[in-house]
Design a protein around this motif. Structure first.
Motif, PDB file in Angstrom:
ATOM      1  N   ARG A 324      40.666   5.869   8.460  1.00 56.50           N
ATOM      2  CA  ARG A 324      40.274   4.939   9.342  1.00 56.50           C
ATOM      3  C   ARG A 324      41.160   4.243  10.373  1.00 56.50           C
ATOM      4  O   ARG A 324      41.002   4.116  11.253  1.00 56.50           O
ATOM      5  N   ARG A 325      42.368   4.108  10.063  1.00 57.40           N
ATOM      6  CA  ARG A 325      43.483   3.755  11.025  1.00 57.40           C
ATOM      7  C   ARG A 325      43.755   4.975  12.068  1.00 57.40           C
ATOM      8  O   ARG A 325      43.706   4.571  13.078  1.00 57.40           O
ATOM      9  N   ALA A 326      43.585   6.123  11.565  1.00 53.06           N
ATOM     10  CA  ALA A 326      43.559   7.201  12.482  1.00 53.06           C
ATOM     11  C   ALA A 326      42.681   7.247  13.376  1.00 53.06           C
ATOM     12  O   ALA A 326      42.906   7.554  14.723  1.00 53.06           O
ATOM     13  N   MET A 327      41.573   6.944  13.183  1.00 52.81           N
ATOM     14  CA  MET A 327      40.223   7.055  13.899  1.00 52.81           C
ATOM     15  C   MET A 327      40.443   6.180  14.852  1.00 52.81           C
ATOM     16  O   MET A 327      40.281   6.193  16.200  1.00 52.81           O
ATOM     17  N   THR A 328      40.865   4.604  14.684  1.00 50.60           N
ATOM     18  CA  THR A 328      40.965   3.749  15.470  1.00 50.60           C
ATOM     19  C   THR A 328      41.931   4.097  16.643  1.00 50.60           C
ATOM     20  O   THR A 328      41.649   3.810  17.989  1.00 50.60           O
ATOM     21  N   ILE A 329      43.311   4.627  16.121  1.00 47.61           N
ATOM     22  CA  ILE A 329      44.160   4.956  17.128  1.00 47.61           C
ATOM     23  C   ILE A 329      43.708   5.917  17.802  1.00 47.61           C
ATOM     24  O   ILE A 329      43.941   6.214  19.254  1.00 47.61           O
ATOM     25  N   GLY A 330      42.826   7.117  17.410  1.00 46.71           N
ATOM     26  CA  GLY A 330      42.406   8.022  18.238  1.00 46.71           C
ATOM     27  C   GLY A 330      41.439   7.673  19.241  1.00 46.71           C
ATOM     28  O   GLY A 330      41.565   7.923  20.347  1.00 46.71           O
ATOM     29  N   ILE A 331      40.570   6.446  19.001  1.00 45.64           N
ATOM     30  CA  ILE A 331      39.570   5.927  20.029  1.00 45.64           C
ATOM     31  C   ILE A 331      40.412   5.433  20.999  1.00 45.64           C
ATOM     32  O   ILE A 331      39.909   5.556  22.181  1.00 45.64           O
ATOM     33  N   TYR A 332      41.420   4.471  20.801  1.00 43.39           N
ATOM     34  CA  TYR A 332      42.144   3.819  21.695  1.00 43.39           C
ATOM     35  C   TYR A 332      42.710   4.595  22.679  1.00 43.39           C
ATOM     36  O   TYR A 332      43.035   4.524  23.683  1.00 43.39           O
ATOM     37  N   ALA A 333      43.514   5.771  21.882  1.00 47.79           N
ATOM     38  CA  ALA A 333      44.129   6.636  22.786  1.00 47.79           C
ATOM     39  C   ALA A 333      43.264   7.464  23.929  1.00 47.79           C
ATOM     40  O   ALA A 333      43.722   7.904  24.842  1.00 47.79           O
ATOM     41  N   SER A 334      42.048   8.153  23.285  1.00 47.77           N
ATOM     42  CA  SER A 334      41.165   8.546  24.129  1.00 47.77           C
ATOM     43  C   SER A 334      40.813   7.810  25.453  1.00 47.77           C
ATOM     44  O   SER A 334      40.704   8.313  26.382  1.00 47.77           O
ATOM     45  N   LEU A 335      40.411   6.435  24.896  1.00 48.59           N
ATOM     46  CA  LEU A 335      40.108   5.410  25.954  1.00 48.59           C
ATOM     47  C   LEU A 335      41.081   5.431  26.981  1.00 48.59           C
ATOM     48  O   LEU A 335      40.889   5.526  28.249  1.00 48.59           O
ATOM     49  N   ALA A 360      45.114  11.880  26.083  1.00 51.93           N
ATOM     50  CA  ALA A 360      43.622  12.169  25.658  1.00 51.93           C
ATOM     51  C   ALA A 360      44.207  13.112  24.315  1.00 51.93           C
ATOM     52  O   ALA A 360      43.137  13.194  23.474  1.00 51.93           O
ATOM     53  N   GLY A 361      45.119  13.756  24.623  1.00 50.82           N
ATOM     54  CA  GLY A 361      45.494  14.822  23.311  1.00 50.82           C
ATOM     55  C   GLY A 361      45.778  14.165  22.411  1.00 50.82           C
ATOM     56  O   GLY A 361      45.425  14.451  21.307  1.00 50.82           O
ATOM     57  N   VAL A 362      46.371  13.002  22.391  1.00 48.43           N
ATOM     58  CA  VAL A 362      46.746  12.284  21.248  1.00 48.43           C
ATOM     59  C   VAL A 362      45.340  11.697  20.547  1.00 48.43           C
ATOM     60  O   VAL A 362      45.345  11.804  19.399  1.00 48.43           O
ATOM     61  N   GLY A 363      44.524  11.220  21.408  1.00 49.87           N
ATOM     62  CA  GLY A 363      43.098  10.916  20.990  1.00 49.87           C
ATOM     63  C   GLY A 363      42.512  11.914  20.231  1.00 49.87           C
ATOM     64  O   GLY A 363      41.588  11.800  19.243  1.00 49.87           O
ATOM     65  N   PHE A 364      42.359  13.221  20.774  1.00 48.70           N
ATOM     66  CA  PHE A 364      41.671  14.476  19.984  1.00 48.70           C
ATOM     67  C   PHE A 364      42.493  14.528  18.873  1.00 48.70           C
ATOM     68  O   PHE A 364      41.780  14.608  17.640  1.00 48.70           O
ATOM     69  N   GLY A 365      43.863  14.596  18.620  1.00 42.90           N
ATOM     70  CA  GLY A 365      44.377  15.051  17.340  1.00 42.90           C
ATOM     71  C   GLY A 365      44.023  13.986  16.323  1.00 42.90           C
ATOM     72  O   GLY A 365      43.860  14.058  15.166  1.00 42.90           O
ATOM     73  N   ALA A 366      44.129  12.840  16.630  1.00 40.20           N
ATOM     74  CA  ALA A 366      44.089  11.702  15.869  1.00 40.20           C
ATOM     75  C   ALA A 366      42.700  11.480  15.384  1.00 40.20           C
ATOM     76  O   ALA A 366      42.274  11.508  14.023  1.00 40.20           O
ATOM     77  N   VAL A 430      33.132   7.027  23.588  1.00 38.04           N
ATOM     78  CA  VAL A 430      34.268   6.293  22.897  1.00 38.04           C
ATOM     79  C   VAL A 430      33.766   4.866  22.865  1.00 38.04           C
ATOM     80  O   VAL A 430      34.209   4.585  21.417  1.00 38.04           O
ATOM     81  N   LEU A 431      33.537   4.054  23.374  1.00 43.47           N
ATOM     82  CA  LEU A 431      33.346   2.627  23.322  1.00 43.47           C
ATOM     83  C   LEU A 431      32.085   2.552  22.312  1.00 43.47           C
ATOM     84  O   LEU A 431      31.970   1.745  21.394  1.00 43.47           O
ATOM     85  N   VAL A 432      31.099   3.557  22.284  1.00 48.86           N
ATOM     86  CA  VAL A 432      30.179   3.624  21.371  1.00 48.86           C
ATOM     87  C   VAL A 432      30.639   3.700  20.047  1.00 48.86           C
ATOM     88  O   VAL A 432      30.128   3.196  18.992  1.00 48.86           O
ATOM     89  N   SER A 433      31.525   4.489  19.902  1.00 50.23           N
ATOM     90  CA  SER A 433      32.421   4.957  18.432  1.00 50.23           C
ATOM     91  C   SER A 433      33.141   3.847  18.042  1.00 50.23           C
ATOM     92  O   SER A 433      33.026   3.492  16.982  1.00 50.23           O
ATOM     93  N   ALA A 435      32.476   0.426  18.624  1.00 54.95           N
ATOM     94  CA  ALA A 435      31.506  -0.348  18.181  1.00 54.95           C
ATOM     95  C   ALA A 435      30.968  -0.115  16.745  1.00 54.95           C
ATOM     96  O   ALA A 435      31.119  -0.777  15.774  1.00 54.95           O
ATOM     97  N   ALA A 436      30.707   1.272  16.403  1.00 57.90           N
ATOM     98  CA  ALA A 436      30.118   1.672  15.142  1.00 57.90           C
ATOM     99  C   ALA A 436      31.521   1.509  14.201  1.00 57.90           C
ATOM    100  O   ALA A 436      31.071   1.421  13.064  1.00 57.90           O
ATOM    101  N   GLN A 437      32.772   1.909  14.689  1.00 59.65           N
ATOM    102  CA  GLN A 437      33.688   1.882  13.488  1.00 59.65           C
ATOM    103  C   GLN A 437      34.168   0.336  13.267  1.00 59.65           C
ATOM    104  O   GLN A 437      34.288   0.184  12.009  1.00 59.65           O
ATOM    105  N   THR A 438      33.710  -0.468  14.081  1.00 62.38           N
ATOM    106  CA  THR A 438      34.165  -2.012  14.002  1.00 62.38           C
ATOM    107  C   THR A 438      32.929  -2.432  13.074  1.00 62.38           C
ATOM    108  O   THR A 438      33.436  -3.132  11.928  1.00 62.38           O
ATOM    109  N   ARG A 439      31.757  -1.801  12.969  1.00 61.32           N
ATOM    110  CA  ARG A 439      30.829  -2.345  11.938  1.00 61.32           C
ATOM    111  C   ARG A 439      31.037  -2.075  10.763  1.00 61.32           C
ATOM    112  O   ARG A 439      30.906  -2.548   9.604  1.00 61.32           O
ATOM    113  N   ILE A 440      31.550  -0.564  10.573  1.00 60.61           N
ATOM    114  CA  ILE A 440      31.850   0.029   9.487  1.00 60.61           C
ATOM    115  C   ILE A 440      32.910  -0.563   8.589  1.00 60.61           C
ATOM    116  O   ILE A 440      32.895  -1.169   7.438  1.00 60.61           O
ATOM    117  N   THR A 441      34.171  -1.148   9.237  1.00 58.46           N
ATOM    118  CA  THR A 441      35.134  -1.876   8.917  1.00 58.46           C
ATOM    119  C   THR A 441      34.839  -3.265   8.162  1.00 58.46           C
ATOM    120  O   THR A 441      35.236  -3.544   7.204  1.00 58.46           O
TER     121      THR A 441
END
Length: 446
Positions: A324-335, A360-366, A430-433, A435-441
């Motif tokens: 979950r943390r990696a997903m959040t980091i990846g989302i912000y890096a992609s943004l 953006a490569g950081v975002g992809f990998g994470a 990315v912003l849609v994801s 928001a969705a990740q925030t709701r799950i958290t």
């Protein structure tokens, strides 16, 4: 000792290939495959090889790794060479993006139908067949008189990669010594991501140094492919024949109810990072000349190199971080990466755009690695083949279709506005994801 499973056959068909994580292709969390799967699956020993005379295990493993790398070297070299083709043949920008994107059509069709075939007929027949198809694509590129031949070659190339990647991923682990299964996984991830990124860089260097780059590059790849096929033919078979080959060729795309919330939350950012991968591979090299007014084959190659290289390293490094943390980091890096790419275009700064690509490569990998780790544990073993199919569809549709549309928009809007629209769409996804990740958290903590 921490071991990586030698193989995993999903009930109903399907070996999850490392290339799914990264095409850069995509291209790119493949480097994280071993680390991700090791936390999900157990260790399964490879079957014994048959008794025919074969190459020594070490030589067979090395040759298989080189053969696998040759597939993705072929995919990577087209990134800067497409720019050369456009200069030579003076075709429309829409055809350049089409020539890049049709790889995804061949790849997706092959991986959904042939990705599990080697689990039933053996690794060697599938690998030799795929390398023969790859050889045909290299010959098409070598003798191509126009962009139509290149488009056909890209489709054939995608079929070869889609058919071979799962089988190569499994074979490399199965050929590795019993106490070094991680070596097979590493060779698979390095071969894929290294082929894509290094292929782009080497082709760019060839363009910079010689007017016969196309001939030199594909002659070398033809030699590598032939050598790879010979090595595979002489290598031990690591998978016995089993029934169900025809059934395994039926595509499976289904998301079980237990995984749908996580899949829906991850799908937008997965689509976004694959769109950004398409931008780095299909648009960035051309933009070096058309937007930044720099006539440099080496810079073209660098523009295609940076994102897959960074995402491969990050995907491996983030595989042990909380998903979950990696997903959040990846989302912000992609943004941040998407904004950096747009900023570089507006500022007419290639350096800023390349930094944006790296982020953006950081975002992809994470994020891609995290998506796999969040979704797969929620599915039963017999449901995972359907999830693999769903991830493939999201990834490769996002990789191919938007960039074709962008190519059509160039004629109507101009290249810079079209690129801005394309990248802005990735920001929205990315912003849609997010928001969705925030709701799950919040729901999990509540």
């Amino acid at each position: 000792m921490d071991q990586i499973p030698a193989r995993r056959q999903w009930p109903g068909g399907g070996l999850l290939p490392s290339h799914l994580h990264q095409f850069f292709g995509a291209r790119i969390a493949a480097a994280a495959y071993g680390a991700v799967m090791s936390s999900i699956l157990g260790t399964i020993d490879p079957p014994a090889a048959n008794r025919r005379r074969t190459l020594p295990a070490g030589l067979a493993l090395t040759g298989a790794a080189l053969a696998f790398t040759s597939l993705y070297l072929g995919a990577g070299v087209l990134t800067p060479l497409l720019v050369v083709y456009r200069q030579q043949w003076e075709f429309a920008p829409s055809l350049l993006t089409l020539a890049f994107a049709v790889y995804a059509i061949g790849f997706l069709a092959a991986v959904l139908t042939l990705g599990s075939l080697s689990d039933h007929v053996g690794r060697r027949p599938v690998l030799i067949g795929a390398l023969v198809i790859q050889l045909a694509s290299n010959i098409l590129f070598l003798v191509a008189p126009d962009i139509g031949w290149v488009i056909a070659g890209r489709i054939v190339q995608g079929v070869a990669s889609g058919a071979a990647t799962a089988a190569f991923t499994a074979a490399l682990v199965e050929l590795a010594p019993p106490n070094k299964k991680r070596l097979g996984t590493i060779l698979g991830s390095v071969g894929l991501t290294g082929g894509l990124s290094v292929g782009s860089l080497l082709a760019g260097l060839a363009i910079q140094l010689t007017p016969r780059a196309n001939c030199i590059v594909f002659t070398a790849l033809i030699a590598l492919t032939v050598l790879g096929a010979v090595v595979i033919a002489l290598s031990p078979e690591t998978m016995p024949r089993t029934s169900g080959a025809l059934r395994s060729m039926v595509p499976r795309v289904a998301i079980p109810p237990a995984a749908r919330t996580e899949f829906a939350a991850a799908a937008p950012v997965v689509a976004a990072v694959w769109m950004l991968a398409g931008l780095s591979g299909g648009l960035a090299p051309s933009m070096v000349r058309s937007v930044f007014h720099l006539d440099s084959g080496l810079l073209n190659g660098l523009a295609g190199f940076v994102a897959p290289a960074v995402s491969a390293v990050v995907g491996l490094a983030f595989a042990r971080i909380n998903p979950r943390r990696a997903m959040t980091i990846g989302i912000y890096a992609s943004l941040v990466g998407a904004v950096g790419i747009i900023g570089g275009v507006f500022a007419e700064s290639l350096a800023v755009m390349i930094v944006g690509q790296a982020i953006a490569g950081v975002g992809f990998g994470a994020s891609f690695t995290a998506a796999l780790r969040l979704i797969f544990p929620l599915a039963a073993a017999h449901q995972r083949a359907g999830i693999v199919g769903g991830i493939y569809v999201v990834s490769y549709v996002a990789f191919g279709l938007p960039i074709v549309i962008e190519g059509q928009l160039v004629g109507a809007l101009g290249e810079v506005p079209a690129v801005v629209c394309y990248t802005a769409l990735t920001v929205l996804l990315v912003l849609v994801s997010l928001a969705a990740q925030t709701r799950i958290t919040r729901r999990t903590r509540g």
